[in-house]
Enzyme design. Structure first.
Site, PDB file in Angstrom:
ATOM      1  N   ASP A 220      -7.956 125.993  64.566  1.00 10.68           N
ATOM      2  CA  ASP A 220      -7.418 125.083  65.577  1.00 10.68           C
ATOM      3  C   ASP A 220      -7.564 123.639  65.096  1.00 10.68           C
ATOM      4  OD1 ASP A 220      -6.739 123.695  67.925  1.00 10.68           O
ATOM      5  OD2 ASP A 220      -7.588 125.258  69.189  1.00 10.68           O
ATOM      6  N   ASP A 221      -6.446 122.937  64.985  1.00 12.94           N
ATOM      7  CA  ASP A 221      -6.438 121.516  64.571  1.00 12.94           C
ATOM      8  C   ASP A 221      -6.860 121.313  63.115  1.00 12.94           C
ATOM      9  OD1 ASP A 221      -5.602 120.864  67.106  1.00 12.94           O
ATOM     10  OD2 ASP A 221      -7.206 119.447  67.519  1.00 12.94           O
TER      11      ASP A 221
ATOM     12  N   CYS B 157      -1.124 123.417  70.318  1.00 10.54           N
ATOM     13  CA  CYS B 157      -1.871 124.642  70.583  1.00 10.54           C
ATOM     14  C   CYS B 157      -1.112 125.763  71.291  1.00 10.54           C
ATOM     15  CB  CYS B 157      -3.111 124.280  71.384  1.00 10.54           C
ATOM     16  SG  CYS B 157      -4.176 125.676  71.728  1.00 10.54           S
TER      17      CYS B 157
ATOM     18  N   ARG C 294       0.541 129.402  69.841  1.00  7.90           N
ATOM     19  CA  ARG C 294      -0.053 130.700  70.151  1.00  7.90           C
ATOM     20  C   ARG C 294       0.962 131.622  70.830  1.00  7.90           C
ATOM     21  NH1 ARG C 294      -5.756 129.710  69.509  1.00  7.90           N
ATOM     22  NH2 ARG C 294      -5.808 127.535  68.840  1.00  7.90           N
TER      23      ARG C 294
ATOM     24  N   LYS D  86     -10.149 132.169  71.024  1.00  8.08           N
ATOM     25  CA  LYS D  86      -9.363 131.374  71.969  1.00  8.08           C
ATOM     26  C   LYS D  86      -8.037 132.062  72.296  1.00  8.08           C
ATOM     27  CE  LYS D  86      -7.475 126.676  72.407  1.00  8.08           C
ATOM     28  NZ  LYS D  86      -7.393 125.349  71.765  1.00  8.08           N
TER      29      LYS D  86
ATOM     30  N   HIS E 131      -5.455 130.912  75.541  1.00  3.63           N
ATOM     31  CA  HIS E 131      -4.690 129.719  75.927  1.00  3.63           C
ATOM     32  C   HIS E 131      -3.210 129.963  76.200  1.00  3.63           C
ATOM     33  CE1 HIS E 131      -4.377 125.053  75.338  1.00  3.63           C
ATOM     34  NE2 HIS E 131      -4.508 125.414  76.609  1.00  3.63           N
TER      35      HIS E 131
ATOM     36  N   HIS F  64     -11.301 122.101  66.186  1.00  3.14           N
ATOM     37  CA  HIS F  64     -10.847 121.278  67.311  1.00  3.14           C
ATOM     38  C   HIS F  64     -12.017 120.489  67.903  1.00  3.14           C
ATOM     39  CE1 HIS F  64      -9.214 120.304  71.294  1.00  3.14           C
ATOM     40  NE2 HIS F  64      -8.022 120.771  70.927  1.00  3.14           N
TER      41      HIS F  64
ATOM     42  N   ASP G 116      -3.050 126.276  63.841  1.00  3.26           N
ATOM     43  CA  ASP G 116      -2.085 126.200  64.946  1.00  3.26           C
ATOM     44  C   ASP G 116      -1.260 124.916  64.964  1.00  3.26           C
ATOM     45  OD1 ASP G 116      -4.124 124.483  65.795  1.00  3.26           O
ATOM     46  OD2 ASP G 116      -4.077 125.177  67.870  1.00  3.26           O
ATOM     47  N   ASN G 117      -1.711 123.883  64.288  1.00  5.71           N
ATOM     48  CA  ASN G 117      -0.956 122.632  64.181  1.00  5.71           C
ATOM     49  C   ASN G 117      -1.619 121.748  63.137  1.00  5.71           C
ATOM     50  OD1 ASN G 117      -2.316 122.464  67.335  1.00  5.71           O
ATOM     51  ND2 ASN G 117      -3.137 121.070  65.796  1.00  5.71           N
TER      52      ASN G 117
ATOM     53  N   LYS H  40      -0.556 116.220  64.660  1.00  2.33           N
ATOM     54  CA  LYS H  40      -0.353 117.185  65.741  1.00  2.33           C
ATOM     55  C   LYS H  40       0.592 116.604  66.797  1.00  2.33           C
ATOM     56  CE  LYS H  40      -3.377 119.015  69.448  1.00  2.33           C
ATOM     57  NZ  LYS H  40      -4.806 119.086  69.817  1.00  2.33           N
TER      58      LYS H  40
END
Length: 549
Positions: free
Chosen positions: A35-36, A73, A77, A130, A132, A218, A324-325, A371
């Protein structure tokens, strides 16, 4: 009659044996999501951060130079889990309901999850991490095909609290609260331990699909002291020098082409040379913690690999790793009450910091932006795939893959049929292409009959061959880049190629109509204030100011 009966019986027995053999040959599939994480934040993509386990997977598997996500995010997903463009899956904007089916903020029933399809083909389906993509008490993992799940919310790595503080958001195991004592756990380790346990408990005669979704790295920047200590002093040189070092390493590795140009530096990236000694020390501490978070995630992946080998499943398992980004630009001093929530040194349970735009500028080397943007820095992900018995070691391919391609890849590999009907619902058709020809070395690039498209909160892009069309909301002006020659997006060629811009924009609007995308200006008044503030948090003060320490 007797002879015919014996022949029929023999054929049935043979068919049963063949089916059993086919089941045994079905590979395990592990999908790991960070994530991130920026494009250059792994050793195998140019980083100085210690990621030996991911580097091992890269060196013994394949890396793609070009692999795309949805820039933020929840939309990523949604596409990752369903193989659909995010609007088609119901998460066109974010995990918020903006009043239209394409923007309801959680997965719709017409978009089948990886777990639903693979479970229907004999797989045990597992989630650790995670999620989300649920809302309105719908589309939780245990409702969308996962046999077992540990759903861990992010917001603190040491406490089960939400972003706003105070209110608790417990983790859930198979739909039931999973309480943990604040200060006595670290989320990355919890997610890893559950994944290892799932593999340990997996049946030898049944394949498994494991979705391992880390919240790391993240924000908030939380890490364990022993990991932070590894990076003490490593970032005292600042983000400009770090970016140069990573860029040189990327060329050496072959991750970027020798003719690649670095993107142009944003005007509001702070000048490291103008910062005071104390300010440099405080900024360096942020990157030390960020690196420690990536390091701990890699340690966890090492434990997963160890358990795979111990279970004898390593030779028949495909592992895919992505982010994810791109690395984020948001600054906590301006968002989520970050300035008031910070009650301890960066990295500790009381801290509430992000690496912010300055360090993300280095994380996204060599690309433009961050992002939530549709420039390469927002939508480009490292991509590593490892499958010892099928993928040749040491490959680096162009790829030009997208997260919508993972579903058809997994289904082809598993021999899973995509149903025409599922629980009385007609599923959306899959728009992606299987990556297997690229992963198995038969092609360098995914072959498509139409472009790739993006839209998120008015930001738009089209990728067709070497060309990329992009715009950043609220501007409607298209920019055009030749990514074969300029992946840093330094030279806008739109004014010289009016016909091409027109052709690609027509394709974009046709895709938008088909996919449920609407002009974001019609939704902007429904946008939550927190997300409006999110955009503002990406604009920094002039160099030398705006520090939230």
């Amino acid at each position: 009659m007797k002879k015919s009966f014996l022949t029929l019986f023999a054929l049935m027995a043979l068919n049963a044996i063949n089916l059993q053999a086919q089941k045994k040959q079905q590979p395990n599939i592990i999908l790991i999501l960070a994530d991130d994480l920026g494009y250059s934040d792994l050793g195998a993509y140019g980083s100085e951060i210690q990621t030996p386990n991911l580097d091992k997977l890269a060196n013994k598997g394949i890396r793609l130079k070009e692999f795309y996500n949805n820039s933020i995010c929840a939309p990523t997903r949604a596409s990752l889990l369903t193989g659909q463009y995010q609007h088609k899956a119901g998460v066109g904007y974010f995990a918020n309901d903006l009043g239209l089916p394409a923007y309801q903020g959680y997965l719709n029933k017409e978009s089948l999850t990886l777990a639903e399809v693979l479970k229907n083909s004999g797989y045990t389906t597992l989630l650790s991490g995670k999620w989300h993509v649920s809302g309105n008490q719908q589309s939780f993992p245990w409702q969308r095909g996962f046999d077992k799940s540990l759903m861990a919310n992010n917001g603190s790595y040491f406490d089960q609290g939400d972003y706003n503080g105070g209110k608790k958001q417990p983790y859930f195991q198979d739909g039931k609260p999973y309480p943990l004592e604040a200060g006595k756990f670290y989320q990355t380790d919890v997610v890893t331990e559950q994944a290892v346990k799932y593999i340990e408990e997996s049946k030898k005669d049944k394949p498994f699909f494991l979705y391992l979704a880390y919240a790391a790295p993240h924000w908030p920047l939380h890490a364990l002291p022993e990991d932070i200590a590894k990076y003490k002093g490593k970032y005292d040189k600042g983000w400009d020098e770090l970016r140069k070092t990573r860029f040189a390493r990327q060329k050496e590795l072959g991750i970027v082409d020798q003719n690649t140009k670095l993107s142009v530096k944003d005007d509001d990236i702070y000048d490291w040379g103008r910062l005071s000694y104390d300010q440099r020390h405080q900024w360096a501490a942020k990157m030390e913690v960020f690196s420690a978070m990536v390091d701990r995630m890699d340690q966890g992946i090492g434990k997963v690999l160890d358990q795979l080998k111990k279970s004898g499943a390593d030779e028949n398992t495909l592992i895919v790793f992505i982010s994810d980004n791109g690395a984020p630009a948001e600054e906590m001093i301006k968002w989520h009450n970050g300035a008031t929530r910070n009650t301890g040194p960066v990295g500790t349970i009381g801290s509430y910091e992000s690496q912010s735009k300055n360090w993300s500028y280095a994380s996204n080397t060599p690309f433009l932006a961050f992002k939530d943007y549709m420039y390469e820095g927002g939508i480009s992900s490292p991509f590593i795939a490892w499958y010892p018995s099928k993928i040749k070691a040491g490959q680096i391919s162009k790829g030009t893959g997208h997260i919508i391609d993972l579903a058809p890849t997994f289904y082809e590999l598993a021999g899973a049929s995509y149903p025409k009907k599922f629980n009385q619902v007609t599923p959306n058709q899959l728009p992606g292409k299987s990556l297997l020809p690229v992963l198995f070395g038969k092609q360098d690039t995914v072959q498509r009959n139409e472009p790739l498209f993006w839209e998120r909160a008015g930001n738009r892009a089209v990728r067709w061959g070497k060309w990329k069309l992009v715009s950043h909301w609220p501007s409607y002006a298209w920019e055009l880049y030749n990514l074969d020659e300029d992946r840093g997006e330094t030279q806008n060629l739109a004014s010289r190629n009016h016909e091409l811009v027109s052709q690609l924009s027509v394709k974009y609007f046709a895709w938008a109509r088909k996919t449920g995308v609407v002009d974001f200006s019609t939704l902007a008044d429904k946008e939550p204030q927190s997300m409006k503030d999110f955009r503002k948090s990406k604009v920094q003060e002039p160099a030398g100011g705006g520090f939230g320490f």
